[in-house]
Design a protein around this motif. Structure first.
Motif, short mmCIF file in Angstrom:
data_model
loop_
_atom_site.label_atom_id
_atom_site.label_comp_id
_atom_site.label_asym_id
_atom_site.label_seq_id
_atom_site.Cartn_x
_atom_site.Cartn_y
_atom_site.Cartn_z
N ARG A 66 -14.85 10.05 -49.81
CA ARG A 66 -14.84 11.48 -49.51
C ARG A 66 -15.84 12.28 -50.34
O ARG A 66 -16.01 13.47 -50.11
CB ARG A 66 -13.44 12.04 -49.74
CG ARG A 66 -12.43 11.52 -48.75
CD ARG A 66 -11.12 12.26 -48.88
NE ARG A 66 -10.58 12.22 -50.23
CZ ARG A 66 -9.54 11.52 -50.62
NH1 ARG A 66 -8.89 10.78 -49.75
NH2 ARG A 66 -9.13 11.55 -51.87
N PRO A 68 -19.15 14.05 -51.55
CA PRO A 68 -20.27 14.60 -50.75
C PRO A 68 -21.51 13.71 -50.75
O PRO A 68 -22.23 13.64 -49.75
CB PRO A 68 -20.57 15.94 -51.43
CG PRO A 68 -19.33 16.31 -52.14
CD PRO A 68 -18.65 15.03 -52.52
N GLN A 71 -21.38 11.14 -47.93
CA GLN A 71 -21.24 11.61 -46.54
C GLN A 71 -22.58 11.41 -45.83
O GLN A 71 -23.60 11.86 -46.28
CB GLN A 71 -20.85 13.09 -46.51
CG GLN A 71 -19.52 13.37 -47.17
CD GLN A 71 -18.37 12.65 -46.49
OE1 GLN A 71 -18.25 12.67 -45.28
NE2 GLN A 71 -17.53 12.02 -47.29
#
Length: 72
Positions: A66, A68, A71
């Motif tokens: 999760r 950043p 991602q």
């Protein structure tokens, strides 16, 4: 969390090779190798090798997914 296991080390000249289940996980050179060998006398060898190889961080994979930076 279970204790780390499956680690072993081999000294080759001025370097230390750390294996995990027979596969090379990392190689320490120079001062880091000397520090590792000195710390073996006072610390749990399995835990020390797990920390040096980064294999002690089990359980945080979900949080890392999760983050950043991860991602796509």
């Amino acid at each position: 969390m279970p204790a780390p296991s499956g680690f072993e080390h081999r000294v080759r000249g001025d370097e230390v090779v750390i294996l995990h289940h027979g596969i090379r996980a990392t190689t320490l050179h120079g001062a880091k190798a000397a520090d590792f060998l000195a710390r073996l006398e006072t610390e749990d060898p399995q835990l020390l090798m797990a920390r040096l190889t980064g294999d002690y961080r089990r359980g945080n994979e979900r949080a890392a997914r999760r983050h950043p930076r991860n991602q796509g």
